[in-house]
Design a protein around this motif. Structure first.
Motif, mmCIF file in Angstrom:
data_model
loop_
_atom_site.group_PDB
_atom_site.id
_atom_site.type_symbol
_atom_site.label_atom_id
_atom_site.label_comp_id
_atom_site.label_asym_id
_atom_site.label_seq_id
_atom_site.Cartn_x
_atom_site.Cartn_y
_atom_site.Cartn_z
ATOM 1 N N ARG A 434 -7.680 10.069 -26.877
ATOM 2 C CA ARG A 434 -6.637 11.086 -26.995
ATOM 3 C C ARG A 434 -5.421 10.720 -26.146
ATOM 4 O O ARG A 434 -4.272 10.922 -26.569
ATOM 5 N N ASP A 438 -1.671 10.484 -27.499
ATOM 6 C CA ASP A 438 -0.652 11.376 -26.961
ATOM 7 C C ASP A 438 0.510 10.607 -26.339
ATOM 8 O O ASP A 438 1.629 11.127 -26.241
ATOM 9 N N THR A 464 -15.009 13.484 -32.278
ATOM 10 C CA THR A 464 -14.427 14.822 -32.368
ATOM 11 C C THR A 464 -15.171 15.851 -31.532
ATOM 12 O O THR A 464 -14.811 17.031 -31.544
ATOM 13 N N GLU A 481 -10.440 14.136 -23.856
ATOM 14 C CA GLU A 481 -10.239 12.960 -24.716
ATOM 15 C C GLU A 481 -10.770 13.170 -26.135
ATOM 16 O O GLU A 481 -10.795 12.226 -26.928
ATOM 17 N N VAL A 483 -10.718 13.883 -29.940
ATOM 18 C CA VAL A 483 -9.706 13.678 -30.986
ATOM 19 C C VAL A 483 -9.988 14.666 -32.115
ATOM 20 O O VAL A 483 -11.130 14.786 -32.567
ATOM 21 N N ASP A 484 -8.954 15.381 -32.560
ATOM 22 C CA ASP A 484 -9.171 16.355 -33.636
ATOM 23 C C ASP A 484 -9.548 15.633 -34.926
ATOM 24 O O ASP A 484 -9.279 14.439 -35.102
ATOM 25 N N ARG A 487 -6.917 13.573 -37.068
ATOM 26 C CA ARG A 487 -6.502 12.294 -36.475
ATOM 27 C C ARG A 487 -7.673 11.319 -36.416
ATOM 28 O O ARG A 487 -7.470 10.098 -36.473
#
Length: 554
Positions: A434, A438, A464, A481, A483-484, A487
C-alpha cells in the motif's frame, strides 16, 4: 465473421472505472464495450436483450448469469519449468515432517530403481530448526544412489551422503563463492547446501534433465496456470537449457499461454553471458511466436531472509555482524544493469532485504543516468523489506514493484523462520504494498510459484486482508498495508500487462477495451463482494486466450 457477446454480468474495466454490462469480441479481439456500443455495432436498436444469431454473422451469446468478467491474470514472477518438474520426483511438497519426507523418498526410489539420481521438490524448510537438514536422514531412505531435494525457497537443497560424495563435498571443501555449506561440529558437511555457489557443486555432477521431461513440465505448468486464469507468465530464472526448451515448445506448437523469458545473469561469468543473452533474444524473436518473448534479464541481488542470505542494512538478530549475502559486490550490479539496459533488455532484480533493494534502486538509477531516457519498465521483485527513505524511489525511477501478496501473512514461514531473524519491529515493515501505491509507484503481483502457490485468488485473499488461513489477526497483520480489492485485481492483471509491455505492442492484452486481445477470465461470483476466505477458494469458471476458451470448469 464469428462474434462473441458477453452479457448479464459485471464486466470489470479496472480499479477507476464502473463495470460495463456488455462486451463484444470479433475473432479474438474486443470490438465494443457496453450495451450501447455493442448494440450500435450490431445494428440493434434495443439494449434489453442479447443480439440474436444470424447466418451472415453467427453470434456466440454468453450469459454471465450475474457473474464477473475481467482481464485474465498475469504472473509477474514465477518459475514454470521448476513447477512442472515437481511432479516428476518424490512428492514431498505436502509432507509435514522429516519422517514423511524420508518415507516418500524411499517409496519413490523403490518404485523407480533405474533412476540414477533421485531428485525432487520442494520440502518445507521450517520443519527443522534453522532449516538445517542432515544427509544421514535421507541415507535411511536411499544410501546407494544420490538424492537431491530442493527446499520450497529454491535457494537451498538437501542431499544425502552419496550426493555429497559425488560432488566432492568433504570436510576439506572451502566455503564456495556465493554459497554456504553448513557443517557439523567435526567439520563434515551436514547435507544442506545454501545458494548457488554451494548448489552448483552438486548440479555440476548431475546428468542433465531429459528434454522430453522438460517439455512435459512446461505443458504441466500451462495446465496449472490456465486452470487458475493466468495467461501470461514471467519466467524469472531462465538458463540456456530453458531457452532451448521454450524454443522447442514453440516450434512444436506446444505453448498454450504467453511466456516472457528473463535470462539469468551470473556475477561469476556475466561478461561472457551478455552476448549469449542477445543471441537468445534474437532466436526467440526470429520465431515470431506471439506466445513467446525474451525481453528481460534477471539479477539476484541477494538470497532470502529464511536462511539469512537476504541482504540487510542492519544485521540479523542472530549475529551482530551478519548482514546476509550480497550477490554482486561493489559497483558490479550497477555496471551489469547498465550493460543489459544499454542492450535494450528490461531489468528484473530479485531483492529481498532492504540493503539489496537499495542496491537495486541505485543500479537502475545509474542505468537511467548513463543510458538516457527510454521506456524501460525495470522491475524489483519481492521487495520484502524496503527502508522508509527508499519507498518513494520506486515512483521516482519508474520501477515496478513485483510483490507476492501470499507472503504477507503470519504463517509458519513467517513466525518460525522470518520474524526471529528480523525481530518484531523490523518484521512489521515487510511487504509495504500500500505504501508503494500511495507514493505513486506501480505494484504488480506475482506468485514465485512453485516456491509458493501460483493461484492468484489465494494471493488476492491475503493481499486484501493480511490474514492467515485462520483469519488472524482479526484486523490483519500490518493492516495499514492492506490493498483494496480493486487495486489488488489490477495488480494481478493490468499492472502485470504493463510490466510485460503488453499495452505498447501490436497485440495489446491485459485490458478490456476495443482493440485489445480478449484474454479474459470469468467467475461465477463477483470477487469484490467476497470475504477473504471465500475469495481464496473461488474457482475460475472459464479462461479465454484471444477469445478462445482454453480452460473451462463447466
Amino acid at each position: 465473421m464469428a462474434l462473441t457477446h458477453f452479457h448479464n454480468g459485471a464486466i470489470w474495466l479496472g480499479a477507476s472505472n464502473e463495470p460495463a454490462d456488455s462486451l463484444l469480441v470479433r475473432e479474438g479481439v474486443i470490438v465494443a464495450v457496453g450495451a450501447a456500443d455493442v448494440d450500435r455495432l450490431l445494428g440493434s436498436s434495443s439494449s434489453e436483450h442479447s443480439p440474436a444469431s444470424s447466418k451472415e454473422c453467427p453470434i456466440d451469446s454468453i450469459d454471465l448469469e450475474g457473474g464477473f468478467l475481467m482481464p485474465s491474470f498475469g504472473d509477474g514472477h514465477a518459475h514454470p519449468i521448476f513447477g512442472g518438474l515437481e511432479a516428476e520426483g518424490p512428492q514431498v511438497r505436502s509432507c509435514v515432517s522429516v519422517a514423511e519426507i524420508v518415507a516418500e523418498v524411499q517409496r519413490f526410489a523403490e518404485a523407480n530403481p533405474d533412476i540414477e539420481w533421485v531428485t525432487g521438490a520442494s520440502y518445507d524448510g521450517s520443519l527443522v530448526e534453522g532449516g538445517l537438514f542432515d544427509a544421514r536422514w535421507l541415507d535411511e531412505a536411499v544410501s546407494d544412489r544420490p538424492v537431491v531435494l530442493r527446499a520450497w525457497d529454491y535457494h537451498t537443497v538437501w542431499c544425502n551422503s552419496r550426493a555429497l560424495e559425488l560432488a566432492g563435498i568433504t570436510a576439506g571443501t572451502p566455503q564456495p563463492e556465493l554459497g554456504e555449506i553448513p557443517r557439523r561440529g567435526d567439520g563434515s558437511p551436514l547435507g544442506t547446501l545454501r545458494e548457488w555457489g554451494a548448489v552448483d557443486l552438486v548440479d555440476a555432477v548431475r546428468p542433465p534433465l531429459d528434454e522430453a521431461m522438460r517439455l512435459r513440465a512446461l505443458e504441466r505448468a500451462a495446465d496449472y496456470y490456465l486452470e487458475r486464469g493466468v495467461t501470461w507468465v514471467q519466467d524469472a530464472w531462465v538458463e540456456p537449457a530453458d531457452v532451448e526448451t521454450y524454443i522447442a515448445a514453440s516450434t512444436q506448437g506446444r505453448l498454450r499461454l504467453r511466456f516472457n523469458l528473463a535470462l539469468y545473469a551470473d556475477p561469476r561469468r556475466f561478461t561472457e553471458q551478455l552476448p549469449s543473452m542477445v543471441e537468445a533474444r534474437r532466436r526467440v524473436e526470429e520465431l515470431a511466436d506471439p506466445l513467446l518473448s525474451a525481453k528481460t534479464v534477471k539479477f539476484f541481488a541477494d538470497g532470502v531472509v529464511e536462511n539469512e542470505t537476504g541482504s540487510l542494512l542492519e544485521p540479523y538478530c542472530s549475529s551482530l555482524h551478519n548482514h546476509g549475502l550480497r550477490v554482486w559486490e561493489g559497483e558490479t550490479l550497477a555496471e551489469a544493469v547498465r550493460a543489459v539496459d544499454a542492450a535494450g533488455f528490461q531489468v528484473h532484480i530479485h531483492a529481498i532485504g532492504d540493503a539489496a533493494v537499495r542496491q537495486a534502486l541505485d543500479a537502475v538509477e545509474s542505468a537511467i543516468t548513463t543510458n538516457g531516457p527510454r521506456d524501460r519498465r525495470p522491475v524489483i521483485a519481492h521487495a520484502q523489506l524496503v527502508a522508509s527513505e527508499d519507498l518513494a524511489r520506486f515512483a521516482e525511477l519508474g520501477i515496478i514493484a513485483n510483490m507476492q501478496p501470499l507472503w504477507a501473512q503470519l504463517d509458519d514461514l513467517m513466525t518460525v523462520l522470518t520474524v526471529p531473524r528480523l525481530g518484531e519491529d523490523r518484521a512489521r515493515e515487510q511487504y509495504r504494498m500500500r505504501s508503494i501505491l500511495d507514493d505513486g509507484g506501480r505494484l504488480a503481483f506475482g506468485s514465485d510459484w512453485p516456491c509458493t502457490s501460483g493461484t492468484p485468488v489465494e494471493g488476492l485473499a491475503i493481499g486484501t486482508s493480511r490474514q492467515n488461513d485462520e483469519g488472524e489477526p482479526a484486523d490483519g497483520w500490518t493492516p495499514e498495508e492492506i490493498v483494496d480489492i480493486d487495486r489488488a485485481l489490477d495488480a494481478y492483471s493490468t499492472a502485470v500487462a504493463h510490466q510485460a509491455f503488453a499495452d505498447d505492442s501490436s497485440a495489446v492484452w491485459g485490458e478490456i477495451r476495443p482493440g485489445a486481445s480478449a484474454d479474459l477470465i470469468r467467475f461465477d461470483r463477483d470477487p469484490r463482494e467476497l470475504t477473504p476466505r471465500e475469495l481464496a477458494v473461488t474457482a475460475v469458471r472459464t479462461t479465454y486466450l484471444g477469445g478462445t476458451a482454453v480452460h473451462s470448469s463447466i
